[in-house]
Design a protein around this motif. Structure first.
Motif, PDB file in Angstrom:
ATOM      1  N   ALA B 172       0.840  -1.208   0.000  1.00 45.95           N
ATOM      2  CA  ALA B 172       0.000   0.000   0.000  1.00 45.95           C
ATOM      3  C   ALA B 172       0.871   1.254   0.000  1.00 45.95           C
ATOM      4  O   ALA B 172       0.625   2.198  -0.756  1.00 45.95           O
ATOM      5  N   SER B 173       1.921   1.253   0.820  1.00 43.84           N
ATOM      6  CA  SER B 173       2.795   2.438   0.909  1.00 43.84           C
ATOM      7  C   SER B 173       3.526   2.681  -0.405  1.00 43.84           C
ATOM      8  O   SER B 173       3.841   3.822  -0.740  1.00 43.84           O
ATOM      9  N   ASN B 174       3.801   1.612  -1.145  1.00 42.75           N
ATOM     10  CA  ASN B 174       4.520   1.767  -2.407  1.00 42.75           C
ATOM     11  C   ASN B 174       3.722   2.534  -3.467  1.00 42.75           C
ATOM     12  O   ASN B 174       4.285   2.994  -4.458  1.00 42.75           O
ATOM     13  N   PHE B 175       2.403   2.677  -3.239  1.00 39.66           N
ATOM     14  CA  PHE B 175       1.624   3.549  -4.133  1.00 39.66           C
ATOM     15  C   PHE B 175       2.216   4.964  -4.133  1.00 39.66           C
ATOM     16  O   PHE B 175       2.107   5.689  -5.124  1.00 39.66           O
ATOM     17  N   LYS B 176       2.817   5.358  -3.018  1.00 41.01           N
ATOM     18  CA  LYS B 176       3.360   6.726  -2.933  1.00 41.01           C
ATOM     19  C   LYS B 176       4.474   6.929  -3.959  1.00 41.01           C
ATOM     20  O   LYS B 176       4.452   7.873  -4.741  1.00 41.01           O
ATOM     21  N   GLN B 177       5.459   6.028  -3.924  1.00 34.38           N
ATOM     22  CA  GLN B 177       6.581   6.185  -4.864  1.00 34.38           C
ATOM     23  C   GLN B 177       6.129   5.970  -6.305  1.00 34.38           C
ATOM     24  O   GLN B 177       6.615   6.648  -7.212  1.00 34.38           O
ATOM     25  N   ARG B 178       5.184   5.060  -6.504  1.00 31.58           N
ATOM     26  CA  ARG B 178       4.750   4.802  -7.891  1.00 31.58           C
ATOM     27  C   ARG B 178       3.912   5.952  -8.421  1.00 31.58           C
ATOM     28  O   ARG B 178       3.960   6.276  -9.616  1.00 31.58           O
ATOM     29  N   SER B 179       3.144   6.599  -7.560  1.00 32.64           N
ATOM     30  CA  SER B 179       2.366   7.759  -8.008  1.00 32.64           C
ATOM     31  C   SER B 179       3.306   8.913  -8.352  1.00 32.64           C
ATOM     32  O   SER B 179       3.085   9.647  -9.314  1.00 32.64           O
ATOM     33  N   ALA B 194      13.965  14.064 -19.756  1.00 33.29           N
ATOM     34  CA  ALA B 194      14.197  12.746 -19.130  1.00 33.29           C
ATOM     35  C   ALA B 194      13.903  12.847 -17.627  1.00 33.29           C
ATOM     36  O   ALA B 194      13.999  13.924 -17.050  1.00 33.29           O
ATOM     37  N   VAL B 195      13.549  11.704 -17.035  1.00 33.95           N
ATOM     38  CA  VAL B 195      13.363  11.660 -15.573  1.00 33.95           C
ATOM     39  C   VAL B 195      14.687  11.240 -14.927  1.00 33.95           C
ATOM     40  O   VAL B 195      15.264  10.212 -15.286  1.00 33.95           O
ATOM     41  N   ILE B 196      15.140  12.077 -14.004  1.00 34.71           N
ATOM     42  CA  ILE B 196      16.390  11.778 -13.311  1.00 34.71           C
ATOM     43  C   ILE B 196      16.070  11.017 -12.027  1.00 34.71           C
ATOM     44  O   ILE B 196      15.335  11.507 -11.169  1.00 34.71           O
ATOM     45  N   GLY B 197      16.634   9.814 -11.906  1.00 35.28           N
ATOM     46  CA  GLY B 197      16.429   9.017 -10.694  1.00 35.28           C
ATOM     47  C   GLY B 197      17.412   9.451  -9.625  1.00 35.28           C
ATOM     48  O   GLY B 197      18.524   9.895  -9.933  1.00 35.28           O
ATOM     49  N   THR B 198      17.010   9.320  -8.362  1.00 39.66           N
ATOM     50  CA  THR B 198      17.855   9.858  -7.294  1.00 39.66           C
ATOM     51  C   THR B 198      18.450   8.811  -6.338  1.00 39.66           C
ATOM     52  O   THR B 198      19.130   9.193  -5.395  1.00 39.66           O
ATOM     53  N   PRO B 199      18.227   7.499  -6.523  1.00 36.79           N
ATOM     54  CA  PRO B 199      18.834   6.555  -5.579  1.00 36.79           C
ATOM     55  C   PRO B 199      20.366   6.577  -5.593  1.00 36.79           C
ATOM     56  O   PRO B 199      20.982   6.771  -6.648  1.00 36.79           O
ATOM     57  N   ASN B 200      20.954   6.395  -4.411  1.00 37.03           N
ATOM     58  CA  ASN B 200      22.419   6.292  -4.309  1.00 37.03           C
ATOM     59  C   ASN B 200      22.817   4.806  -4.367  1.00 37.03           C
ATOM     60  O   ASN B 200      21.964   3.930  -4.511  1.00 37.03           O
ATOM     61  N   GLY B 213       8.884   2.638  -8.906  1.00 37.32           N
ATOM     62  CA  GLY B 213       8.549   3.818  -8.103  1.00 37.32           C
ATOM     63  C   GLY B 213       9.748   4.747  -8.195  1.00 37.32           C
ATOM     64  O   GLY B 213      10.070   5.229  -9.288  1.00 37.32           O
ATOM     65  N   ASP B 214      10.468   4.929  -7.084  1.00 37.93           N
ATOM     66  CA  ASP B 214      11.689   5.747  -7.181  1.00 37.93           C
ATOM     67  C   ASP B 214      12.775   5.004  -7.956  1.00 37.93           C
ATOM     68  O   ASP B 214      13.774   5.633  -8.364  1.00 37.93           O
ATOM     69  N   GLY B 215      12.563   3.698  -8.200  1.00 37.97           N
ATOM     70  CA  GLY B 215      13.492   2.965  -9.060  1.00 37.97           C
ATOM     71  C   GLY B 215      13.149   3.124 -10.537  1.00 37.97           C
ATOM     72  O   GLY B 215      13.856   2.615 -11.399  1.00 37.97           O
ATOM     73  N   GLY B 216      12.077   3.838 -10.835  1.00 37.96           N
ATOM     74  CA  GLY B 216      11.657   4.040 -12.221  1.00 37.96           C
ATOM     75  C   GLY B 216      12.139   5.393 -12.723  1.00 37.96           C
ATOM     76  O   GLY B 216      11.589   6.417 -12.335  1.00 37.96           O
ATOM     77  N   ALA B 217      13.168   5.407 -13.521  1.00 43.42           N
ATOM     78  CA  ALA B 217      13.739   6.659 -14.019  1.00 43.42           C
ATOM     79  C   ALA B 217      14.529   6.360 -15.286  1.00 43.42           C
ATOM     80  O   ALA B 217      14.748   5.194 -15.625  1.00 43.42           O
TER      81      ALA B 217
END
Lengths: 87, 322
Positions: B172-179, B194-200, B213-217
């Motif tokens: 359910a919480s992952n809806f946040k990153q995917r939205s 382009a979408v810039i991803g921010t994970p380190n 979600g935040d892995g989608g960039a």
């Protein structure tokens, strides 16, 4: 709950792990290290904890979630027998 | 090479920045054939450095900073993100995703699972978070997540999360990153950016991100940097000090929670050095001596790292084409 003995506990746990674990290698024995040998991952551990609580009617406490209680079928059997004797 | 704690520090920050900026520019303009970048900014260190690098790569007029708050977000996040955008003179938009999340049933599905564990939980007056106990890192067991609720008087209660409730809260919480990802792509497509991803590096390799979600960039400029190095770049690039000083949080659940508490279990400075040792296969005895740890404790941490890498492999996989 069925009448428990050592073989019963081990057989029940082994059957559960083989049916629900992520490694279908039949070399699983009582001393196999379940997490190192990839029989169970994080979700597998959760499910195993829930299964053991329901199947053997025991209540786990935070201090129970240690390697010594879950690392192998032998360890799980010792843990279940200890919990049953205390409860 | 001798193993030293300082091994993790970059000694050539300007060169590293130039190299990342050149690669970023080439990837976006030549490979992806996009003319600028959309960056989701949260007021955290990773998105701030990603935005600063993007500004250097494309110029401020080719960047859109998007703030994506929802009702559980800390107000500090928006304030710091705006301060960042002002520092680099980047255009920003705020897209509040609360309505989308309500539409998905994100909060209701999460709260339903929390109430299964704590029947007294009332989402209107209680706060909640999930996390791993730090002692778990020294255990040769996968992480066990605990649910913590905080009542209106600040009293906390924690319980181990049963499998079904754990999975539903996370899903359910992952809806946040995917939205958020969905909204970033809306703006990127609208602008042909382009979408810039921010994970380190830790987020990528230990799987501390949401798939799609935040892995989608499109490109991840700091995906190979340790957290210590991200901070080095932040100072060099002039990221506001308040952002540098802020403790990294998940900003996902209603109760405050650090990333260390939620997932990593080890302070990031120590984790950086240990991960470096693990990745580069330094001898256990040498690392243990330098880190003032026992070989046994270190071995368990390395096993924990290996398990995280292995169990999160699924997250890093692209769809399997058959």
């Amino acid at each position: 709950m069925t009448q428990l003995n050592t073989n019963n506990i081990k057989a029940i746990v082994r059957k559960y792990i083989l049916e629900n674990g992520s490694n279908d290698d039949n070399s699983l024995d009582d001393s196999t290290l379940l997490f190192q040998e990839n029989y169970l991952d994080s979700i597998g551990l959760y499910s195993l904890i829930t299964f053991i609580e329901k199947e053997f009617n025991i209540i786990s406490k935070d201090v129970d979630f240690v390697e010594e209680n879950y690392e192998s079928i032998d360890a799980i059997e010792r843990y279940v027998l200890t919990k049953i004797s205390v409860q | 090479m001798e193993f030293k704690k300082e091994i993790i520090h970059l000694t050539n920050v300007p060169e590293v920045v130039d190299q990342i900026v050149n690669e970023l520019r080439s990837n976006v303009l030549n490979t992806l054939r996009r003319k600028g970048a959309v960056v989701g900014i949260s007021g955290g260190i990773d998105s701030s450095v990603s935005l600063a690098l993007s500004v250097k790569a494309f110029g401020a007029d080719k960047i859109l900073g998007v703030m994506l708050p929802e009702k559980d977000s800390s107000p500090d996040s928006a304030m710091l993100a705006q301060k960042l955008a002002d520092t680099y003179r980047v255009k920003t938009l705020t897209e509040n995703i609360t309505g989308a999340l309500e539409g998905y049933g994100c909060y209701q599905r999460r709260d339903e699972s929390v109430a299964c564990v704590f029947p007294e939980y009332n989402p209107k007056t209680y706060k909640m978070k999930i996390g791993v106990k730090q002692s778990n890192v020294s255990q040769n067991l996968p992480p066990i997540f605990y649910l913590t609720i905080v009542d209106p008087y600040g009293k906390e209660q924690s319980k181990m999360l049963p499998a079904a409730e754990y999975l539903q809260i996370v899903a359910a919480s992952n809806f946040k990153q995917r939205s958020r990802m969905s909204m970033l792509y809306y703006h990127a497509e609208r602008l042909h950016y382009a979408v810039i991803g921010t994970p380190n590096k830790h987020e990528v390799e230990q799987g501390f991100f949401v798939k799609y979600g935040d892995g989608g960039a499109d490109v991840m400029p700091i995906g190979k940097l340790y957290k210590t190095q991200v901070y080095q770049l932040a100072s060099y690039l002039g990221v506001p000090q308040e952002i540098i000083d802020r403790t990294p949080t998940t900003d996902t659940y209603t109760a405050e929670q650090t990333q260390e508490e939620f997932f990593y279990q080890i302070p990031f400075k120590q984790m950086d050095i240990l991960w470096y040792a693990y990745e580069n296969k330094f001898p256990l005895a040498e690392v243990a001596k330098e880190m003032d740890m026992t070989v046994d404790a270190l071995e368990k941490i390395f096993e924990n790292f290996a398990r995280k890498q292995q169990t999160t492999d699924y997250l890093r996989r692209a769809p399997i084409h058959m």
